[in-house]
Design a protein around this motif. Structure first.
Motif, PDB file in Angstrom:
ATOM      1  N   UNK A  12      -5.304   0.570 -11.011  1.00 57.76           N
ATOM      2  CA  UNK A  12      -5.851  -0.653 -10.425  1.00 57.76           C
ATOM      3  C   UNK A  12      -4.752  -1.470  -9.747  1.00 57.76           C
ATOM      4  N   UNK A  13      -3.581  -1.515 -10.377  1.00 56.29           N
ATOM      5  CA  UNK A  13      -2.455  -2.246  -9.793  1.00 56.29           C
ATOM      6  C   UNK A  13      -2.061  -1.647  -8.451  1.00 56.29           C
ATOM      7  N   UNK A  14      -2.008  -0.323  -8.387  1.00 53.66           N
ATOM      8  CA  UNK A  14      -1.667   0.360  -7.131  1.00 53.66           C
ATOM      9  C   UNK A  14      -2.718   0.073  -6.059  1.00 53.66           C
ATOM     10  N   UNK A  17      -2.051  -3.417  -4.830  1.00 51.21           N
ATOM     11  CA  UNK A  17      -0.761  -3.517  -4.154  1.00 51.21           C
ATOM     12  C   UNK A  17      -0.733  -2.762  -2.826  1.00 51.21           C
ATOM     13  N   UNK A  18      -1.361  -1.589  -2.779  1.00 46.85           N
ATOM     14  CA  UNK A  18      -1.302  -0.753  -1.570  1.00 46.85           C
ATOM     15  C   UNK A  18      -2.513  -1.013  -0.672  1.00 46.85           C
ATOM     16  N   UNK A  19      -3.707  -0.689  -1.166  1.00 47.51           N
ATOM     17  CA  UNK A  19      -4.916  -0.858  -0.348  1.00 47.51           C
ATOM     18  C   UNK A  19      -5.139  -2.334  -0.031  1.00 47.51           C
ATOM     19  N   UNK A  88       7.167  -4.277  -2.056  1.00 44.19           N
ATOM     20  CA  UNK A  88       7.662  -3.028  -1.470  1.00 44.19           C
ATOM     21  C   UNK A  88       6.793  -2.581  -0.300  1.00 44.19           C
ATOM     22  N   UNK A  89       5.469  -2.695  -0.470  1.00 45.42           N
ATOM     23  CA  UNK A  89       4.547  -2.286   0.605  1.00 45.42           C
ATOM     24  C   UNK A  89       4.706  -3.194   1.813  1.00 45.42           C
ATOM     25  N   UNK A 255     -12.873  -6.775  -1.800  1.00 43.47           N
ATOM     26  CA  UNK A 255     -13.094  -5.352  -1.515  1.00 43.47           C
ATOM     27  C   UNK A 255     -12.499  -4.478  -2.614  1.00 43.47           C
ATOM     28  N   UNK A 256     -11.249  -4.740  -2.991  1.00 47.62           N
ATOM     29  CA  UNK A 256     -10.590  -3.914  -4.008  1.00 47.62           C
ATOM     30  C   UNK A 256     -11.284  -4.071  -5.357  1.00 47.62           C
TER      31      UNK A 256
END
Length: 398
Positions: A12-14, A17-19, A88-89, A255-256
């Motif tokens: 979920x964190x990814x 963080x990314x999407x 980072x992203x 959305x996420x």
């Protein structure tokens, strides 16, 4: 950080963080281009650069209030984990925009290809070096009083070496060091002695405390010390950028959260939790640092980006920061006792249209279970030192 909870919610964190960062970046860039139809201030590449840097969150003050309010641990770790990874992203997306501006990359298709390549290879570098660090700490011999000094030196120097290696071979050092740290938290830290853990915690606590204060000091200096492009930016773009950033964060969270709730059996991201996450998306160190770089890279447009960023950060600190505790209390994010369910591998979830539906465990959860077993049987056995229990000493200490 509660490591067990972090890795339990790592997927979920990814996603956030990314999407989530990608969604916020593209919504911001597209919206700025719509505003640009009325007032032509920023090119598409500059809008994309601004969208990438302003999508990084830094909820330092938020986390302190979360502890004070005894907030739900899952929402706490989602915000904390997102803030770790999305820096980072954001940096990686910003670097791609700089390459487009300098014509090192031709076309947005090529830019996306470079982003994915840099992201995946940088992660691989971080994981490999993190695994090597864990293995070194596992096989090292105990050397009396110097043990904790060796352990702290290894755990501080190796991530920095990871960053330098990744940068030297042309990839993202910040992505590598983040994933190196994640791997080390999982496999290297359990190999430290108790005195080593205590010393390392104190060392990093002092560093983080001072750096957080320095960040706010530099932001304050930036507001009054730099010759910002107030006239070039204009009032219309200033107000538009504030509203765009707020809306982009809202769309990102909605959305996420919707996607994640479809695959969760419990600990759903409730509407009040979503509101809290939306309001807690404060901007800080990474956004400010990249905006300073943008002022050099993007010339006149970069000066406008820096001014917009300073305005948004100042608004975050003085307006959102002041209202933070009140809003979070209204969102009712306190930890609540769990209701015991008699169902096994089944979840009942009240959907938004009021229909109660049940979901069997899907492929996502089966894959997660498989990875957990692989971690326990393979990686933990290979990388984590087995500690011998000493019940006699424990009894004496009590």
């Amino acid at each position: 950080m509660e490591k067990a909870l972090f890795f339990q919610n790592f997927g979920s964190i990814v996603m956030f963080a990314v999407i989530g960062t990608l969604i916020a970046t593209f919504v911001t860039a597209f919206s700025l281009q719509l505003v640009g139809l009325l007032i032509q201030k920023l090119s598409l590449t500059s809008s994309y650069a601004f969208g990438s840097l302003i999508s990084s969150t830094d909820p330092v003050a938020v986390l302190a209030i979360f502890k004070q309010l005894d907030a739900d641990k899952h929402i706490h770790i989602l915000l904390y984990g997102e803030s770790i990874l999305n820096d980072a992203i954001s940096l990686l997306l910003y670097e791609i925009s700089g390459r487009i501006w300098n014509q090192e990359v031709v076309g947005y298709g090529e830019a996306m290809k470079q982003f994915l390549t840099m992201f995946i290879v940088s992660i691989a570098i971080g994981i490999i070096i993190g695994v090597l660090c864990a293995y070194i700490l596992k096989v090292k011999e105990e050397v009396s009083y110097e043990t904790e000094h060796i352990e702290v030196s290894v755990t501080v120097i190796i991530p920095w070496v990871c960053y330098l290696i990744s940068q030297a071979v042309g990839y993202s050092g910040i992505v590598s060091i983040v994933f190196c740290g994640i791997v080390m938290a999982k496999y290297a830290l359990p190999n430290l002695s108790e005195s080593g853990k205590e010393l390392l915690n104190k060392f990093y606590h002092i560093l983080s405390y001072n750096f957080e204060n320095l960040v706010f000091l530099f932001i304050g200096i930036g507001v009054v010390g730099y010759d910002l492009a107030w006239n070039e930016m204009g009032i219309v773009l200033a107000i538009s950028s504030i509203l765009i950033v707020i809306v982009a964060r809202y769309i990102n969270i909605k959305i996420v959260s919707f996607i994640l709730n479809r695959y969760r059996h419990d600990n759903f991201i409730k509407p009040n939790h979503q509101k809290a996450m939306w309001f807690c998306g404060l901007r800080g160190a990474m956004a400010y640092a990249l905006a300073l770089d943008a002022a050099d890279t993007f010339k006149e447009e970069g000066e406008i980006i820096l001014t917009m960023t300073v305005v948004i950060i100042a608004l975050n600190i003085f307006v959102q920061g002041s209202a933070l505790q009140y809003v979070l209390e209204k969102c009712d994010i306190q930890e609540k006792p769990k209701e015991i369910s008699s169902e096994i591998n089944v979840k009942d979830f009240q959907s938004e249209n009021g229909i109660r539906i049940a979901h069997q465990k899907g492929w996502v959860h089966r894959m997660k279970d498989c990875l957990e077993k692989c971690d326990e049987k393979v990686f933990q056995e290979f990388l984590v030192k087995k500690r011998e229990l000493t019940p006699v000493r424990q009894a004496e200490s009590h």
